[in-house]
Scaffold this active site. Structure first.
Site, PDB file in Angstrom:
ATOM      1  N   HIS A  61      -2.471  -7.510   0.220  1.00  0.00           N
ATOM      2  CA  HIS A  61      -1.853  -8.825   0.176  1.00  0.00           C
ATOM      3  C   HIS A  61      -1.465  -9.339   1.551  1.00  0.00           C
ATOM      4  CE1 HIS A  61      -0.348  -7.306  -3.957  1.00  0.00           C
ATOM      5  NE2 HIS A  61      -1.519  -7.885  -4.099  1.00  0.00           N
ATOM      6  N   TYR A 130      11.310  -4.591   1.236  1.00  0.00           N
ATOM      7  CA  TYR A 130      10.653  -5.481   2.180  1.00  0.00           C
ATOM      8  C   TYR A 130      11.655  -6.539   2.637  1.00  0.00           C
ATOM      9  CZ  TYR A 130       6.646  -4.216  -0.849  1.00  0.00           C
ATOM     10  OH  TYR A 130       5.716  -3.579  -1.618  1.00  0.00           O
TER      11      TYR A 130
END
Length: 178
Positions: A61, A130
């Site tokens: 991604h 993240y």
């Protein structure tokens, strides 16, 4: 904190200083002053957590418009992480970097805008944190198929568990029209 540059421009691995005693441990996971001293323009916009069982493959991604700086750390478990440089003007365009990240080691990976990521979970329980500097927008997300022939990533599994979305990802040739 110890910081090492990786072979992709503006990509780093950070090793936080760990303070341990009989009760457990403490460390700084993020410090804006240290990030600024690295020359990274990073204004935290969003923190995300993913949980995955064993043999889950997520990715590859990245954001095509409004790409993100990302700091990624395994909080629990162990993963095989692959970074891919999707910046067309980069000397390392379409090159890969492999890591084995383990929550016991506390490493933090920083990827600049245009570097994509994918990971395969190796433990029964895996939690990944993240931090990103742009808000997620599903219209900007690009997914490259995990077994893309151009990238030829050496995954240590033949049949990973994939989301429906990741099964439908496109190839590098489709994305870049090469």
């Amino acid at each position: 904190m110890i910081i090492k540059s990786l072979k992709f421009k503006d990509t780093n691995i950070l090793y936080p200083k760990l303070y341990k005693d009989r009760r457990g441990f403490f460390y700084e996971q993020y410090n804006s002053k240290i990030i600024s001293e690295l020359g990274i323009k990073f204004n935290l916009k969003q923190s995300n957590v993913s949980y995955s069982k064993k043999n889950i493959l997520r990715g590859i991604h990245f954001q095509k418009k409004s790409p993100q700086n990302q700091f990624m750390q395994v909080i629990l478990g162990c993963i095989d992480l692959v970074l891919v440089d999707f910046r067309k003007d980069s000397k390392t365009f379409l090159k890969k970097i492999y890591f084995k990240l383990d929550s016991k080691k506390k490493e933090i990976i920083h990827t600049p805008p245009g570097v994509g990521s994918a990971f395969l979970t190796r433990s029964n329980k895996n939690v990944i944190l993240y931090h990103v500097d742009k808000y997620f927008n599903s219209k900007n997300e690009v997914g490259i198929i995990w077994n893309d022939n151009t990238l030829n990533i050496n995954w240590a599994i033949k049949k990973p568990i994939l989301s429906y979305k990741d099964k439908k990802n496109i190839t590098v040739k489709e994305y870049f029209k090469i």
